[in-house]
Write a protein that holds these residues in place. Structure first.
Motif, PDB file in Angstrom:
ATOM      1  N   SER A 231      25.920  24.184  24.899  1.00 32.86           N
ATOM      2  CA  SER A 231      26.007  22.743  25.100  1.00 32.86           C
ATOM      3  C   SER A 231      26.016  22.422  26.586  1.00 32.86           C
ATOM      4  CB  SER A 231      27.278  22.206  24.437  1.00 32.86           C
ATOM      5  OG  SER A 231      27.427  20.836  24.713  1.00 32.86           O
ATOM      6  N   ASP A 232      25.391  21.300  26.942  1.00 29.41           N
ATOM      7  CA  ASP A 232      25.399  20.863  28.332  1.00 29.41           C
ATOM      8  C   ASP A 232      26.590  19.968  28.640  1.00 29.41           C
ATOM      9  OD1 ASP A 232      24.616  18.811  26.754  1.00 29.41           O
ATOM     10  OD2 ASP A 232      22.831  18.261  27.910  1.00 29.41           O
ATOM     11  N   THR A 236      34.455  20.039  22.143  1.00 35.26           N
ATOM     12  CA  THR A 236      35.742  19.505  21.715  1.00 35.26           C
ATOM     13  C   THR A 236      36.271  20.183  20.466  1.00 35.26           C
ATOM     14  OG1 THR A 236      34.606  17.771  20.461  1.00 35.26           O
ATOM     15  CG2 THR A 236      35.267  17.252  22.725  1.00 35.26           C
ATOM     16  N   THR A 237      35.402  20.897  19.736  1.00 33.26           N
ATOM     17  CA  THR A 237      35.810  21.486  18.465  1.00 33.26           C
ATOM     18  C   THR A 237      35.139  22.827  18.264  1.00 33.26           C
ATOM     19  OG1 THR A 237      36.184  19.355  17.383  1.00 33.26           O
ATOM     20  CG2 THR A 237      35.774  21.221  15.951  1.00 33.26           C
ATOM     21  N   VAL A 238      35.919  23.783  17.761  1.00 30.13           N
ATOM     22  CA  VAL A 238      35.398  25.038  17.239  1.00 30.13           C
ATOM     23  C   VAL A 238      36.229  25.372  16.005  1.00 30.13           C
ATOM     24  CG1 VAL A 238      36.893  26.482  18.701  1.00 30.13           C
ATOM     25  CG2 VAL A 238      34.778  27.426  17.763  1.00 30.13           C
ATOM     26  N   GLY A 251      30.734  18.726  20.197  1.00 28.55           N
ATOM     27  CA  GLY A 251      31.182  18.271  21.504  1.00 28.55           C
ATOM     28  C   GLY A 251      30.612  16.938  21.894  1.00 28.55           C
ATOM     29  N   LEU A 252      30.737  16.671  23.176  1.00 25.77           N
ATOM     30  CA  LEU A 252      30.307  15.380  23.694  1.00 25.77           C
ATOM     31  C   LEU A 252      28.795  15.268  23.826  1.00 25.77           C
ATOM     32  CD1 LEU A 252      33.020  14.773  26.455  1.00 25.77           C
ATOM     33  CD2 LEU A 252      33.044  14.124  24.043  1.00 25.77           C
ATOM     34  N   LYS A 281      36.175  15.054  17.312  1.00 24.61           N
ATOM     35  CA  LYS A 281      36.749  16.094  16.458  1.00 24.61           C
ATOM     36  C   LYS A 281      35.876  16.268  15.230  1.00 24.61           C
ATOM     37  CE  LYS A 281      41.173  17.597  14.469  1.00 24.61           C
ATOM     38  NZ  LYS A 281      42.603  17.237  14.274  1.00 24.61           N
ATOM     39  N   ALA A 282      35.749  17.525  14.787  1.00 28.31           N
ATOM     40  CA  ALA A 282      34.984  17.825  13.578  1.00 28.31           C
ATOM     41  C   ALA A 282      35.730  18.906  12.790  1.00 28.31           C
ATOM     42  CB  ALA A 282      33.572  18.296  13.913  1.00 28.31           C
TER      43      ALA A 282
END
Length: 537
Positions: A231-232, A236-238, A251-252, A281-282
């Motif tokens: 991701s560039d 936010t989530t893993v 992510g963003l 969030k995911a």
């Protein structure tokens, strides 16, 4: 000449030799014996005087070689005057009235020679020999690059720590105070039979301990989980899939990606793009068939149905009056969806229809919430440092307690075995409580206050086996610690000293059987680690 010789012979024949006992000295036999005894006494006195003048080291050496100097005669009048004092000094009898213990101690001290200073000191003997740790046989024992050379004592301690971490503790056969058990004849027969069975088999008879040992954590740094699609923007989530060997990142960059986890290539499975929707969030659903994603400043959230391949937007929920929907939790049984609202409201939705069941209200602002493993309770951490325990069915507050020393709560997590509750604060302190104390007491004492972070503890995650607690802060780089449970000690070899790899940790998760551990950072990478203690994914 011959006449002179004969004259001498006649003169010698005319002389009479005195007989023994009949001459002028015949009555002096007794006097000769007394003189010999007196001479012997004088020699003994001289010897005692010489012994008294000798140094203690020489006397001790003579006693070791020839034995103690003792008088052969038992007559007490023999040792009178100064000679008796010399004998008393040698035998240690000058101090009268001493106990038997003191006499034994004096005898023991006399047997040891006094220590003397060496004639010279060799500098090479005092210099500690350094062991090269860069050798291929010792390279794995290095904790950091600064330990390229270690002394023999440190290397020995390192080997002991490595052995204890592999074995879990000191084995019984290495314990000196272990009591030997008396075996009966039947037990001996059984052991002989077992030995015969072992001799008829081949294979590995040494197994790894089931429980995770404290000390060093055996782990391997794998390729990035999202290496095929970095991701560039910050992630936010893993999260790992609950049943498949799949990991999700979001992510963003307004995308949600799925990757297969093999630790080598980690190939990409799928990636979906959400227009103008930076993912805050995911989460997977409990059955793993759906993905729920929320954004930063948006009331709408998305449901991605992986089985049907559809993206379902949820734009409005009847009865829900919230401007933004950011933070949420999915119940472990898959029945409920909990939304953290504003002004201290918690909204409970059904996972099936996404309808509102009811709302709960706490004092202040709700920051983080977590379901219990059986989905019957909800734990909520507030800004004021208080924790609220809710009953899911009745939506009634069961208990309310203060997190010890917490001024502002930042995170909360419940262990998978429902035994521990971890609460993070803005000061970086993470308190771990017993779950039973959280339900009964209003001011419970934590089992352990973990103080290895100095910035707000923003992420907490228990491993599925409840043997590791991961704590992290997204305020400074490398602020991640793995805590061993139940000893509550930090694994010292993670993160690696003086190697900047993690940066800011925004999210963490363990695989379903604790075989893998992943961290999502602000560089758009999902770091992946293989925990070697666990054989399964």
């Amino acid at each position: 000449m011959e006449a002179r010789a004969e004259g001498r012979r006649g003169a010698s024949r005319g002389r009479k030799r005195p007989r023994v006992g009949k001459g002028p000295l015949a009555g002096g036999g007794e006097r000769g014996g007394h003189m010999a005894a007196a001479a012997e006494e004088i020699c003994r006195a001289q010897h005692l005087a010489l012994v008294a003048d000798k140094p203690a080291a020489e006397r001790g050496l003579e006693e070791l070689l020839f034995g103690d100097v003792q008088e052969e005669d038992d007559d007490p009048q023999r040792l009178q005057g100064p000679l008796a004092k010399v004998g008393d000094v040698l035998s240690g009898n000058l101090l009268e009235g001493e106990s038997d213990d003191s006499e034994v101690e004096n005898e023991t001290e006399d047997n040891f020679l006094p220590s003397e200073k060496p004639a010279w000191v060799d500098e090479d003997d005092e210099a500690e020999e350094k062991i090269d740790m860069a050798h291929r046989y010792r390279k794995n024992m290095m904790k950091s690059d600064a330990e390229k050379k270690l002394t023999k004592e440190k290397l020995q301690r390192r080997l002991q720590e490595q052995f204890q971490s592999a074995m879990g503790a000191t084995p019984s056969w290495a314990q000196r105070d272990r009591k030997k058990k008396v075996r009966k004849a039947s037990d001996e027969d059984d052991s002989e039979d077992e030995g015969d069975e072992l001799m008829h088999k081949t294979g590995n008879f040494v197994t790894v301990s089931d429980s995770l040992p404290r000390g060093f954590l055996q782990m391997k740094n794998c390729k990035f989980a999202n290496s095929e699609r970095l991701s560039d923007a910050k992630l936010t989530t893993v999260q790992f899939h609950p049943s498949a060997q799949v990991i999700m990142t979001a992510g963003l960059d307004r995308s949600v990606s799925l990757f297969q986890v093999d630790g080598i290539a980690n190939p990409k499975i799928q990636s979906i793009h959400l227009e103008s929707f930076p993912v805050y969030k995911a989460r997977f659903s409990a059955d793993g068939e759906q993905v729920i994603a929320t954004s930063i400043h948006n009331k709408r959230f998305y449901i991605y149905d992986m089985m049907a391949g559809k993206i379902i937007p949820i734009t409005h929920i009847r009865g829900l009056e919230e401007k933004f929907i950011k933070n949420f939790e999915v119940s472990p049984d898959g029945r409920f969806l909990l939304l953290n609202g504003t002004s201290g409201y918690l909204h409970l939705l059904t996972m099936k229809t996404k309808e509102l069941i009811g709302s709960m209200k706490i004092n202040g602002k709700s920051l983080e919430s977590s379901f219990s493993p059986d989905s019957s309770k909800i734990y909520t951490h507030s800004v004021q440092g208080e924790v609220f325990v809710w009953d899911v069915k009745s939506r009634r507050c069961l208990n309310r307690f203060s997190d010890e020393g917490c001024m502002c709560g930042t995170s909360i997590a419940v262990s998978k075995n429902n035994q521990y509750v971890a609460c993070g604060s803005s000061s970086g302190v993470v308190n771990v409580y017993a779950q039973d104390d959280c339900l009964r007491e209003t001011s419970p004492k934590p089992l352990k206050a973990i103080m290895n972070l100095v910035t707000p503890a923003t992420s907490l995650s228990f491993s599925p086996t409840t043997e590791i607690l991961a704590i992290a802060s997204n305020k400074v780089d490398e602020a991640v610690k793995l805590v061993h449970i139940p000893s509550f000690t930090v694994f010292p070899n993670f993160p690696v000293f003086k190697r900047k790899l993690i940066y800011l940790a925004n999210s963490m998760d363990f695989s379903p059987r604790s075989g893998y551990f992943s961290i999502a950072n602000n560089k758009g990478k999902a770091l992946l680690y293989r925990l070697k203690h666990y054989s399964d994914f």
